[in-house]
Design an enzyme around this catalytic site. Sequence first.
Site, PDB file in Angstrom:
ATOM      1  N   CYS A 208      48.204  31.385  39.307  1.00  0.00           N
ATOM      2  CA  CYS A 208      46.793  32.132  38.959  1.00  0.00           C
ATOM      3  C   CYS A 208      46.589  33.298  40.195  1.00  0.00           C
ATOM      4  O   CYS A 208      46.985  32.630  41.329  1.00  0.00           O
ATOM      5  CB  CYS A 208      45.433  31.371  39.103  1.00  0.00           C
ATOM      6  SG  CYS A 208      43.972  32.146  38.916  1.00  0.00           S
TER       7      CYS A 208
ATOM      8  N   CYS B 132      47.502  38.483  35.706  1.00  0.00           N
ATOM      9  CA  CYS B 132      47.013  37.267  35.349  1.00  0.00           C
ATOM     10  C   CYS B 132      47.681  36.504  34.650  1.00  0.00           C
ATOM     11  O   CYS B 132      48.190  36.847  33.503  1.00  0.00           O
ATOM     12  CB  CYS B 132      45.642  37.848  34.589  1.00  0.00           C
ATOM     13  SG  CYS B 132      44.514  36.512  33.848  1.00  0.00           S
TER      14      CYS B 132
HETATM   15  N1  DGL Z   1      43.690  35.813  37.794  1.00  0.00           N
HETATM   16  C1  DGL Z   1      43.824  34.767  36.760  1.00  0.00           C
HETATM   17  C2  DGL Z   1      45.147  34.125  36.629  1.00  0.00           C
HETATM   18  O1  DGL Z   1      46.125  34.548  37.262  1.00  0.00           O
HETATM   19  C3  DGL Z   1      42.842  34.157  35.999  1.00  0.00           C
HETATM   20  C4  DGL Z   1      41.324  33.927  36.380  1.00  0.00           C
HETATM   21  C5  DGL Z   1      40.291  33.427  35.336  1.00  0.00           C
HETATM   22  O2  DGL Z   1      40.008  32.317  35.232  1.00  0.00           O
HETATM   23  O3  DGL Z   1      39.568  34.259  35.229  1.00  0.00           O
HETATM   24  O4  DGL Z   1      45.081  33.176  35.734  1.00  0.00           O
END
Ligand code: DGL
Length: 262
Positions: free
Chosen positions: A184, A71
């Site tokens: 993301c 993430c």
């Molecule tokens: N999957 C996450 C990222 O790579 C964030 C998603 C969220 O906002 O929860 O930034």
Amino acid sequence: MARIGFFDSGVGGITVLHEAMRMLEAPEYLYYMDTAHVPYGTKTAEEIRAYAADIVSFLREKGADLIVIACNTATSAAAAALRERFDLPIVGMEPAVKPALALTPEEGRDRVLVLATPLTLREQKLQDLIARYDAAHRVDLLALPELVTFAEEGQFDTEAVRAYLCESLRETETERYRAVVPGCTHFRYFLPLLKERFPEGTAFIDGTEGTVRRIAELLQLPLAERAPAPAKVTYYDSGREITEEDELRRIAALQEQLGGLF
Ligand code: DGL
């Protein structure tokens, strides 16, 4: 055998897990989705640091030898604090700004567009990265937080997603971009739709493969030459092991969807 613990706010990090399962010789995986707190990208950095610390403690108790923050948002808010507090290797993710800027610009097409959550875009980590590599000010930023919600709802190619992308990119001069950086992990599911909105030849660069290579390097694991045998994965949802058939089927369907894309 190495046990690798992945975490994300939800299903985004499955894109990284999927790549690891494709590229690495069968270690064992733990995958933690924090659906009690998703989305992360519209919360404060303090909140994310607290969630991330609880998750790393949990995964370590479950025997993880290495943690992957699958993430970008949690990496930008919490990676430094986690590395200070925990004594196991922690691999983070950040938007692939450097390789995108390294591409040779083309006539009239020299800009780089970073797509990420609002928190990733405003955190110092990304600002520092851009300050270090973007002397010519070629990078633009665009937040697409709704894509996270859509992915969590299982909406990938619907009218609502298309309308959202169309509206969000309305003022973007897409023909000026040499590269787009999906920063993301949830956005990887939307690559086909994103690619449709940019002229042919626009490069799309994310950090997924690089992250898996880093895991291999740290754990001294061989990269698979052909599809490795299926690895064991245990999934958790905010501290609870996922055992329900329908939830496991939903995850398997996401893996299959990614298999069709990459
Ligand atoms: N999957 C996450 C990222 O790579 C964030 C998603 C969220 O906002 O929860 O930034």
